[in-house]
Motif scaffolding. Sequence first.
Motif, PDB file in Angstrom:
ATOM      1  N   GLU A 413       0.864  -1.034   0.071  1.00  0.00           N
ATOM      2  CA  GLU A 413       0.268  -0.148   0.022  1.00  0.00           C
ATOM      3  C   GLU A 413       0.981   1.362  -0.077  1.00  0.00           C
ATOM      4  N   ALA A 431       0.100   3.814  -8.836  1.00  0.00           N
ATOM      5  CA  ALA A 431      -0.305   2.642  -8.139  1.00  0.00           C
ATOM      6  C   ALA A 431      -0.021   1.358  -9.155  1.00  0.00           C
ATOM      7  N   SER A 437      -1.981  -0.846  -3.578  1.00  0.00           N
ATOM      8  CA  SER A 437      -3.047   0.129  -3.647  1.00  0.00           C
ATOM      9  C   SER A 437      -2.450   1.494  -3.203  1.00  0.00           C
ATOM     10  N   ARG A 439      -3.768   5.196  -1.156  1.00  0.00           N
ATOM     11  CA  ARG A 439      -4.306   5.929  -0.289  1.00  0.00           C
ATOM     12  C   ARG A 439      -3.773   7.630  -0.241  1.00  0.00           C
ATOM     13  N   VAL A 480      -9.123   3.203   0.036  1.00  0.00           N
ATOM     14  CA  VAL A 480      -8.130   2.512  -0.928  1.00  0.00           C
ATOM     15  C   VAL A 480      -8.445   2.470  -2.370  1.00  0.00           C
ATOM     16  N   GLU A 481      -7.632   2.619  -2.897  1.00  0.00           N
ATOM     17  CA  GLU A 481      -7.632   2.725  -4.592  1.00  0.00           C
ATOM     18  C   GLU A 481      -6.719   1.575  -4.970  1.00  0.00           C
ATOM     19  N   ALA A 482      -7.367   0.566  -5.305  1.00  0.00           N
ATOM     20  CA  ALA A 482      -6.556  -0.572  -5.866  1.00  0.00           C
ATOM     21  C   ALA A 482      -5.966  -0.357  -7.248  1.00  0.00           C
ATOM     22  N   ALA A 483      -4.849  -1.037  -7.554  1.00  0.00           N
ATOM     23  CA  ALA A 483      -4.093  -1.019  -8.679  1.00  0.00           C
ATOM     24  C   ALA A 483      -4.814  -1.607  -9.770  1.00  0.00           C
TER      25      ALA A 483
END
Length: 544
Positions: A413, A431, A437, A439, A480-483
């Motif tokens: 992260e 990312a 991920s 943030r 959280v923004e996932a790759a």
Amino acid sequence: MNSADILIGIDAGTSVIKSVAFDTRGRQIAVASVRNEYRTGAGGMATQDMVRTWCDCAQSLRVLAEKVPGLAERTLAVSVTAQGDGTWLVDAENRAFTDAWIWLDARAAPTVRDLNGSYLSRKRFEATGTGLNACQQGSQLAHMAKHEPALLARADCAMHCKDWLYLNLTGVRATDPSEACFTFGNFRTRRYEDSVIEALGLTAHRSLLPDIVDGSQVAHPLSVEAARMTGLKAGTPVSLAYVDMVMTALGAGVHTGEEGVACSVIGSTGVHMRSVAADRVYLNPEGTGYVIALPIPGRVTQVQSNMAATLNLDWLLNLAADLLTSAGLTSNLSDLVPKVDQWLAQSPTGQLLYHPYISEAGERGPFVDAHARASFVGLSYQHRFPDLVRAVVEGLGMAMRDCYNAMGPLPNELRLSGGAARSPQIRAILAASLGASVRVSAREEAGAAGAAMMAAVANGIYDSMDACIADWVSPLLGDVEAAKAELTSRYSDLFTEYREVRESLSGVWGRLVSQQHPSSSEYSKSQVSDSDQRSASELKGAKE
């Protein structure tokens, strides 16, 4: 009844000094900024007026008082952090007698080359965890000892910027565990180490080093003279915070208790950090990067830093603005920054390679080469401006991955700070470059917040830094923004190509620079203009 309910964090950057008021639970109340100045000159000189810097710091506190009613009576404690590295000398009466050599100063580059060739070099690195470069106080003192001995003959104490400000605030000579140990000590013991001082050739000047004080445990009272200059009350507790890089990371979320977390500040420069246990530090074979103590027992930050991050985007957008202006269409950098996401959306992924070494100082992380220069690879007639924009941003992602590779396993992260983190497209690229991920912290002044957190713990508002982090940092971290998997796969392949080209170009860079500057075989200029420090590509939010 005690009405004190405010903590003040001072963050003295290279070009801006900020004083920020927080309540005791971390809510930002007000910020006051005063521009600071530095001078550049021949041979890589970069200096700052020490007295002016202190006066600017005091002024920032007076300006803050204009924004916060009853500030003096309401201030529970103050803490100060500042730009890292550099050399701020004082005489026996604690007076400045020369300008400070700041972190941009490159005059010590030949001395660094000689010291890195010593048989003691690796031993020094294994103690400090930090690669030697011209911006560090150890290198600069060694250079002064050889080339400007009169300076050291007059000096009675060698300080860093925050140490100098702390001296003026309290009358106490001190430095903190972070800068003391990555320069002259051992990150495991948080004390000076004689073998490191010997490796720098500074054994005879050991007395110049001040005592090490942990500002999360010890505070000193604001002096009467400092109270007169700042408008605060004499006796107000003052903490010496750790170096600004660590304070920014702390405020932005580099350590919230989870493993596999990292923090990158994407501003004019790119700073990439991860929190690890001191006994799990990875020391790379190249001997580069920093290991800097955190104000948490047994924890340190591993750091690699790119000399230029969004400065690369500045260069490209300024080029476009120049072309538009020459065609009679008025435009500037600020007009073009909002279009970056639009251009990124118009361009395909991973079509070009860009190495983001646009700084005239070359690169410092994860490799050190004063001659490193930027380049595009793979251009064809079909490529258009949006493709160049994407290549530059992808280059920032590749440079970031290069840095994290040199610190051990890639993070799971990534916490992002700096103005560029506001762009959804840029976040997605960064990312995927790590396969991590992302943030983003909502904290506006992370460096000042990190400093204020030191005062919060020192004054018993929290019984530990972890408890303070739970209130001041964790609640401000975004979703959280996932790759994206397909992007991650492409960038993994692109990184292999990025490294291969980077390694093959190292000899070419040196030859090109020698041709551009034939009068100087030692050319390693390290200057960042004041306009660079205020670059619009920081999207009005990155730390100065």
